[in-house]
Design an enzyme around this catalytic site. Structure first.
Site, PDB file in Angstrom:
ATOM      1  N   LYS A 153       0.869  -1.178   0.000  1.00  0.00           N
ATOM      2  CA  LYS A 153       0.000   0.000   0.000  1.00  0.00           C
ATOM      3  C   LYS A 153       0.902   1.222   0.000  1.00  0.00           C
ATOM      4  CE  LYS A 153      -4.393   1.049   0.031  1.00  0.00           C
ATOM      5  NZ  LYS A 153      -5.551   0.314  -0.511  1.00  0.00           N
ATOM      6  N   ASP A 193      -6.989   4.377  -4.626  1.00  0.00           N
ATOM      7  CA  ASP A 193      -7.652   4.179  -3.331  1.00  0.00           C
ATOM      8  C   ASP A 193      -8.281   5.535  -3.012  1.00  0.00           C
ATOM      9  OD1 ASP A 193      -7.851   2.180  -0.924  1.00  0.00           O
ATOM     10  OD2 ASP A 193      -7.316   4.044   0.036  1.00  0.00           O
TER      11      ASP A 193
HETATM   12  P1  NDP Z   1     -12.823   7.759  -2.882  1.00  0.00           P
HETATM   13  O1  NDP Z   1     -11.773   8.743  -2.603  1.00  0.00           O
HETATM   14  O2  NDP Z   1     -13.321   7.597  -4.267  1.00  0.00           O
HETATM   15  O3  NDP Z   1     -14.081   8.024  -1.946  1.00  0.00           O
HETATM   16  C1  NDP Z   1     -13.940   8.028  -0.553  1.00  0.00           C
HETATM   17  C2  NDP Z   1     -15.250   8.452   0.054  1.00  0.00           C
HETATM   18  O4  NDP Z   1     -15.168   8.258   1.462  1.00  0.00           O
HETATM   19  C3  NDP Z   1     -15.545   9.922  -0.163  1.00  0.00           C
HETATM   20  O5  NDP Z   1     -16.927  10.118  -0.224  1.00  0.00           O
HETATM   21  C4  NDP Z   1     -14.936  10.557   1.085  1.00  0.00           C
HETATM   22  O6  NDP Z   1     -15.510  11.807   1.452  1.00  0.00           O
HETATM   23  C5  NDP Z   1     -15.280   9.524   2.124  1.00  0.00           C
HETATM   24  N1  NDP Z   1     -14.321   9.600   3.219  1.00  0.00           N
HETATM   25  C6  NDP Z   1     -12.967   9.559   3.132  1.00  0.00           C
HETATM   26  N2  NDP Z   1     -12.419   9.711   4.347  1.00  0.00           N
HETATM   27  C7  NDP Z   1     -13.445   9.874   5.198  1.00  0.00           C
HETATM   28  C8  NDP Z   1     -13.532  10.078   6.590  1.00  0.00           C
HETATM   29  N3  NDP Z   1     -12.429  10.144   7.350  1.00  0.00           N
HETATM   30  N4  NDP Z   1     -14.774  10.167   7.143  1.00  0.00           N
HETATM   31  C9  NDP Z   1     -15.885  10.105   6.384  1.00  0.00           C
HETATM   32  N5  NDP Z   1     -15.871   9.921   5.054  1.00  0.00           N
HETATM   33  C10 NDP Z   1     -14.665   9.802   4.480  1.00  0.00           C
HETATM   34  O7  NDP Z   1     -12.256   6.351  -2.326  1.00  0.00           O
HETATM   35  P2  NDP Z   1     -12.740   4.874  -2.661  1.00  0.00           P
HETATM   36  O8  NDP Z   1     -14.185   4.855  -2.911  1.00  0.00           O
HETATM   37  O9  NDP Z   1     -11.816   4.328  -3.670  1.00  0.00           O
HETATM   38  O10 NDP Z   1     -12.395   4.117  -1.298  1.00  0.00           O
HETATM   39  C11 NDP Z   1     -13.337   3.988  -0.241  1.00  0.00           C
HETATM   40  C12 NDP Z   1     -12.916   2.830   0.665  1.00  0.00           C
HETATM   41  O11 NDP Z   1     -12.856   1.625  -0.101  1.00  0.00           O
HETATM   42  C13 NDP Z   1     -11.550   2.972   1.319  1.00  0.00           C
HETATM   43  O12 NDP Z   1     -11.576   2.360   2.587  1.00  0.00           O
HETATM   44  C14 NDP Z   1     -10.648   2.176   0.393  1.00  0.00           C
HETATM   45  O13 NDP Z   1      -9.482   1.730   1.039  1.00  0.00           O
HETATM   46  C15 NDP Z   1     -11.570   1.021   0.047  1.00  0.00           C
HETATM   47  N6  NDP Z   1     -11.249   0.280  -1.157  1.00  0.00           N
HETATM   48  C16 NDP Z   1     -11.181   0.905  -2.370  1.00  0.00           C
HETATM   49  C17 NDP Z   1     -10.910   0.175  -3.500  1.00  0.00           C
HETATM   50  C18 NDP Z   1     -10.937   0.773  -4.851  1.00  0.00           C
HETATM   51  O14 NDP Z   1     -10.885   0.015  -5.824  1.00  0.00           O
HETATM   52  N7  NDP Z   1     -11.044   2.078  -4.998  1.00  0.00           N
HETATM   53  C19 NDP Z   1     -10.608  -1.267  -3.424  1.00  0.00           C
HETATM   54  C20 NDP Z   1     -10.793  -1.835  -2.111  1.00  0.00           C
HETATM   55  C21 NDP Z   1     -11.069  -1.065  -1.030  1.00  0.00           C
HETATM   56  P3  NDP Z   1     -14.668  13.172   1.274  1.00  0.00           P
HETATM   57  O15 NDP Z   1     -14.830  13.532  -0.169  1.00  0.00           O
HETATM   58  O16 NDP Z   1     -15.320  14.113   2.208  1.00  0.00           O
HETATM   59  O17 NDP Z   1     -13.243  12.867   1.640  1.00  0.00           O
END
Ligand code: NDP
Length: 474
Positions: A153, A193
């Site tokens: 990561k 991510d």
């Molecule tokens: P994005 O950046 O596309 O979206 C993240 C979302 O989560 C946004 O809406 C963001 O809001 C919100 N968020 C981030 N940090 C916080 C926080 N501290 N509290 C509340 N909301 C928060 O990321 P992904 O959708 O790619 O990833 C989301 C999750 O999925 C993560 O845990 C990631 O590790 C996991 N994941 C992702 C994969 C992928 O293929 N993308 C694969 C496997 C797991 P804001 O805009 O306000 O920051």
């Protein structure tokens, strides 16, 4: 523990049928406590890393007690020690001409079953503990996919939020100028991510290609015009829904007519919402770090098109949804878990479901929690779910569709061809079904309850552990 003597050597353990006879007794608990005390001493202050390791050690400790070769080879001690940690300075200039400094990371955790593989996160909260917990989880998740990928990561405490495209590009170029020394198509293949989507992957790939003078599949999540796999953007959210379908089927249920609460509004949340809706569910919520929206009428294709445009093109905030759709409500500074639902899909970030949230979900009738995010439920919340015997799957099993499809992108890049969306989707479905089957095999308890945490941890751990043993002391 009732274990036959012949099963206690490596050759037998490779093929042994694992099942619920591997239980936590007093001696095993003492092993866990001593192991964790040592880990915390060696890695002070890394709370997320401690949390992720504890969950795995508690699941696999009975195996470690049962098979002396795992203890003799110090597999658990080796598996928590990253093979390599890279930390570096990322200097860049903002649009006002001011110099900015961020910190970059790549944790190359384990390469026993393939080149390092795992996403890059750009978020203000990124630190070494978060990188190590994510790389640790990734190692077992990748093993579960059945594809040959090690665990890693990376990321930075840089936040793309509020930055111009030019600033994001300058940052990505500076980040890649150092990272490119440490990655490669057969060495380490990063992906996206939190905070790293198609735009950021594009800027990083461009800089990698320029510096290394090679066009390889070194990053995944690439654009469709230059080597990206069809269905990669959809894969994590869709895969989580396929996994949830399999979980629901164990109780004769489906998404049809179910109320679903989803957190996040990014990549994973968007496609989880779209697929759940297409499978007949009513999706009630989405969120970001400022609050959540509740639409009692549920999302529709038209509303999802608005969300895609809002988040991915305009890079707006989820609260704007209620201006467009006034029947919805916005709850500033809150999480969606107080809304009554049948199925919860946390798709935002780690530790976003705490004990009180879990109790609320259960009280309101939720009977299935499928994690799209990594480690979104605290240990106390998981205890509530498992205590209530509801369906609960950890992210390392249910969100593995993202990295699995990244693995399929690597395969297509190596073969220099591109599969159709239908072909990739069919492979994704098969992989999610196989991961679910592994969880059933290793996680079904004596009373029939499926402990997905235990199932995923044991299945992933044994594959990595036995590969490490076969490769000697490296
Ligand atoms: P994005 O950046 O596309 O979206 C993240 C979302 O989560 C946004 O809406 C963001 O809001 C919100 N968020 C981030 N940090 C916080 C926080 N501290 N509290 C509340 N909301 C928060 O990321 P992904 O959708 O790619 O990833 C989301 C999750 O999925 C993560 O845990 C990631 O590790 C996991 N994941 C992702 C994969 C992928 O293929 N993308 C694969 C496997 C797991 P804001 O805009 O306000 O920051």
């Amino acid at each position: 523990m009732r274990i036959s003597k012949k099963s206690t050597n490596f050759a037998a353990a490779k093929n042994v049928e694992l099942n619920s006879q591997f239980i936590m007794d007093k001696q095993t608990q003492m092993y866990v406590d001593a192991f964790m005390a040592d880990l915390i001493k060696k890695n002070p202050g890394e709370q997320e890393f401690h949390q992720a390791v504890r969950e795995v050690v508690e699941s696999v400790a009975p195996m470690i007690m049962a098979y002396p070769y795992l203890r003799e080879q110090k597999i658990m001690e080796r598996i928590v020690e990253p093979e390599r940690v890279i930390m570096f300075r990322v200097p860049w200039m903002d649009d006002q001409g001011e110099v900015q400094i961020n910190r970059g990371y790549r944790v190359q955790m384990n390469s026993a079953i393939g080149p390092y593989k795992g996403g890059i996160r750009f978020h203000a909260s990124v630190n070494l503990s978060i990188m190590k917990f994510l790389a640790f989880e990734q190692t077992f998740k990748n093993a579960l996919t059945t594809l040959p990928m090690g665990g890693a990561k990376g990321g930075s405490d840089f936040s793309p939020r509020g930055k111009s495209d030019a600033e994001v590009m300058r940052f990505c170029q500076s980040f890649m100028t150092e990272l490119q020394r440490h990655i490669g198509a057969d060495t380490d293949v990063p992906a996206g991510d939190i905070g790293v989507g198609g735009r950021e992957i594009g800027y990083m790939f461009g800089q990698y290609k320029r510096l290394r003078d090679e066009f390889t599949g070194t990053l995944t999540g690439k654009g469709q015009l230059w080597g990206g796999s069809l269905m990669r953007p959809e894969a994590t959210g869709y895969g989580a829904c396929y996994f949830a379908e399999a979980m629901l089927a164990t109780r004769g249920e489906s998404f049809e007519g179910k109320k679903v609460c989803i957190s996040g509004a990014g990549n994973v949340a968007q496609f989880a919402a779209q697929k759940a809706m297409r499978l007949g569910a009513k999706v009630l919520t989405l969120s970001d770090s400022d609050g959540f929206i509740y639409d009692p009428e549920g999302l529709t294709e038209e509303k999802m098109a608005y969300v895609f445009e809002l988040k991915n093109v305009r890079r707006g905030r989820i609260k704007e949804y209620v201006t467009k759709y006034p029947q919805a409500q916005y709850f500033a500074g809150e999480r969606p878990w107080k809304i009554a639902c049948d199925i919860a899909m946390p798709c935002a970030t780690q530790n976003e479901i705490e004990k009180a949230d879990a109790e609320n979900l259960i009280k309101n009738g939720c009977f299935c929690v499928t994690e799209g995010a990594n480690m979104p439920s605290t240990p106390e919340a998981i205890a509530v779910f498992q205590g209530a015997k509801i369906l609960y799957s950890p992210g390392k099993a249910s969100n593995a569709g993202g990295v699995a499809t990244s693995g399929l992108e690597m395969t297509q890049n190596s073969m220099r061809l591109k599969w159709t969306a239908e072909e990739v989707d069919a492979r994704l479905r098969t992989i999610m079904a196989d991961i679910h089957a592994a969880c059933l095999k290793y996680g079904t308890e004596e009373d029939g309850y499926i402990n997905y945490v235990k199932g995923a941890n044991i299945a992933g751990f044994m594959k990595v552990a036995n590969s490490m043993v076969e490769q000697g002391l490296v």
